[in-house]
Design a protein around this motif. Structure first.
Motif, short mmCIF file in Angstrom:
data_model
loop_
_atom_site.label_atom_id
_atom_site.label_comp_id
_atom_site.label_asym_id
_atom_site.label_seq_id
_atom_site.Cartn_x
_atom_site.Cartn_y
_atom_site.Cartn_z
N LEU A 21 0.82 -1.21 0.00
CA LEU A 21 0.00 0.00 0.00
C LEU A 21 0.86 1.26 0.00
O LEU A 21 0.51 2.26 -0.61
N LYS A 22 1.97 1.23 0.70
CA LYS A 22 2.85 2.39 0.80
C LYS A 22 3.71 2.58 -0.44
O LYS A 22 4.05 3.69 -0.80
N LYS A 76 5.13 2.99 -4.08
CA LYS A 76 4.67 3.62 -5.31
C LYS A 76 5.21 2.80 -6.48
O LYS A 76 6.39 2.81 -6.77
N ASP A 96 -1.69 -0.25 -9.21
CA ASP A 96 -3.09 -0.30 -8.81
C ASP A 96 -3.51 -1.73 -8.48
O ASP A 96 -4.17 -1.97 -7.49
N ASN A 146 -1.61 -4.28 -7.54
CA ASN A 146 -0.97 -4.73 -6.30
C ASN A 146 -1.61 -4.08 -5.08
O ASN A 146 -1.79 -4.73 -4.05
N GLN A 147 -1.92 -2.80 -5.19
CA GLN A 147 -2.55 -2.12 -4.06
C GLN A 147 -3.95 -2.66 -3.80
O GLN A 147 -4.35 -2.85 -2.66
#
Length: 123
Positions: free
Chosen positions: A14-15, A17, A24, A26-27
């Motif tokens: 989530l952190k 970049k 997107d 992976n998040q």
């Protein structure tokens, strides 16, 4: 006790970049994995998948679409382990089977077509 390994990996995803093509996805997967136990509990309680997604989406916990939510639910909660995982968990030694000659073609009682009829069978 601290967070589980899965929770730590999801938090890192989530952190982090990442490029848009993979970031997107992976998040979204990380968010779903963080909510997996809560989603599984709601499914076990009998709530429809659509209702679960709507609430999570309204609360802002998931930002991805319903189709992605369905796919994650199917692959990460509902599907049984793959064949490879089952084989690793329960090793089976192969056994050899021997066929007898009588098992080759079972005879089914009833009508059998004979293309060259016997004269005595004809009227």
């Amino acid at each position: 006790m601290g967070k589980s390994l899965s929770e730590r990996i999801a938090a890192k995803a989530l952190k982090k970049k990442l490029p848009l093509s993979h970031g997107d996805q992976n998040q979204n997967r990380a968010v779903f994995l963080l909510l997996r136990q809560e989603i599984k509990q709601a499914l076990d309680d009998g709530w429809p998948m659509r209702s679960i997604w709507e609430i999570l989406h309204e609360e802002g916990k998931v930002t991805f679409g319903y189709d992605s939510f369905r796919r994650y639910t199917k692959h990460l909660i509902l599907l049984p382990p793959s064949k490879n995982q089952k084989q690793l968990e329960h090793p089976v030694t192969p056994t050899r089977t021997v066929k007898s000659k009588t098992d080759e073609t079972p005879q089914i009682p009833g009508f059998t077509f004979n293309p060259s009829p016997k004269k005595e069978d004809l009227i």
